[in-house]
Design an enzyme around this catalytic site. Structure first.
Site, short mmCIF file in Angstrom:
data_model
loop_
_atom_site.label_atom_id
_atom_site.label_comp_id
_atom_site.label_asym_id
_atom_site.label_seq_id
_atom_site.Cartn_x
_atom_site.Cartn_y
_atom_site.Cartn_z
N LYS A 7 0.81 -1.23 0.00
CA LYS A 7 0.00 0.00 0.00
C LYS A 7 0.84 1.28 0.00
CE LYS A 7 -4.20 -1.82 2.11
NZ LYS A 7 -5.23 -1.64 3.13
N ASP A 44 -9.99 3.03 2.25
CA ASP A 44 -10.09 2.40 3.57
C ASP A 44 -10.74 3.34 4.59
OD1 ASP A 44 -9.03 -0.10 3.01
OD2 ASP A 44 -6.98 0.50 3.45
#
Ligand code: NAP
Length: 266
Positions: A71, A107
């Site tokens: 990420k 997220d």
């Protein structure tokens, strides 16, 4: 489904990747919306990341979901970052517009979405346990809606960095008792999933029925932390809710269509 030359491909990459539920949730959405899309998973190791990005620039992969451990590392290869990805410092979603790669982070929507269905975040105190990627997304999300954060982490220096960035306070794990004063507690550590399935990041005695307890772990669905919070009469939020919300946002970025939420939830 019938795969044709027009079928658009999306995928999730990570290492390991076998456990990922992203193909199920996205493909269920494509089927329900009758879209000519397909979603796969692919293992990409750290040392393969640069070549993988070069490859997707040349082909028609429309969307790439990013999971651990890429990420942060993936960010250096992208052409643009949206504001949330830049502030969180991590990307979990890439949209490929004819070779131009834009990174997003969905997220944080997985945090604020389920909380927003239960409470107004403005003015609340949110205790976040952990200080890595999921914690950063949570800190960004809740502070952008007017909440104050307290970060509890094993490595206090990391908690301090995060707290400074988003205007909160840091605590060592030894001071976890202080969460008694928070309105919302979010676990973003892996304590509760294998190999820590029988452990909890927060002793039960510190949970009250005034708390909302959110665990970002989604396997197992109900962690020891959530079971104990339920026993204490607290409201609980499962990691599967976060998983659904972040996937809904990805679906809309990849396809340009509203997500069929019920089909994806199922
Ligand atoms: P991570 O590397 O798994 O999290 C590390 C954090 O947990 C660090 O703050 C670390 O502390 C702490 N930690 C790790 N092991 C610990 C231990 N034994 N005792 C105490 N603290 C410990 O990275 P992440 O990306 O933030 O992911 C966290 C979790 O979120 C994962 O379980 C992931 O599956 C989940 N997640 C769920 C969703 C969803 O959609 N539901 C989305 C994203 C992530 P130190 O700083 O001291 O190392």
């Amino acid at each position: 489904m019938n795969i044709t030359a027009q079928t658009k491909l999306c995928m999730v990459i990570g290492d390991p990747i076998e456990h990922s539920l992203s193909p199920q949730i996205h493909n269920a959405g494509y089927r329900a919306s009758n879209l000519n899309f397909i979603f796969e998973k692919r293992q990409v190791k750290k040392e393969e990341l640069a070549d993988f990005v070069a490859e997707i620039r040349k082909n028609t992969i429309r969307g790439i979901s990013i999971t651990l451990p890429h990420k942060i590392a993936i960010m250096q290869y992208l052409d643009e970052l949206d504001d949330s990805a830049r502030k969180i410092g991590a990307v979990n979603t890439i949209v490929n517009d004819d070779g131009k790669l834009t990174g997003y982070n969905t997220d944080w929507l997985g945090i604020t979405g389920p909380l927003g269905q239960r409470i107004t975040l403005s003015g609340k105190t949110v205790a976040i346990i952990g200080a890595s990627g999921a914690a950063r997304a949570a800190a960004y999300g809740v502070t952008s809606q007017g909440a104050t954060i307290e970060i509890y982490n094993r490595t206090v220096k990391k908690a301090e960095t995060l707290a400074n960035e988003f205007g909160g306070k840091e605590f060592p794990l030894e001071a976890i008792e202080h969460v008694k004063h928070a309105d919302i507690i979010i676990n973003t550590t892996p304590i509760g999933m294998a190999p820590y399935t029988f452990e909890t990041p927060l002793p039960k005695k510190y949970i009250t029925k005034q708390h909302i307890v959110f665990d970002v772990i989604y396997t197992p669905r109900e962690t020891r932390l959530l079971k104990e919070a339920k026993e204490k009469g607290a409201a609980i939020i499962h990691g599967t809710e976060m998983f659904l919300e972040q996937a809904i946002a990805q679906f809309e970025l990849y396809t340009g269509h509203n997500a069929p939420i019920e089909a994806m939830r199922k």
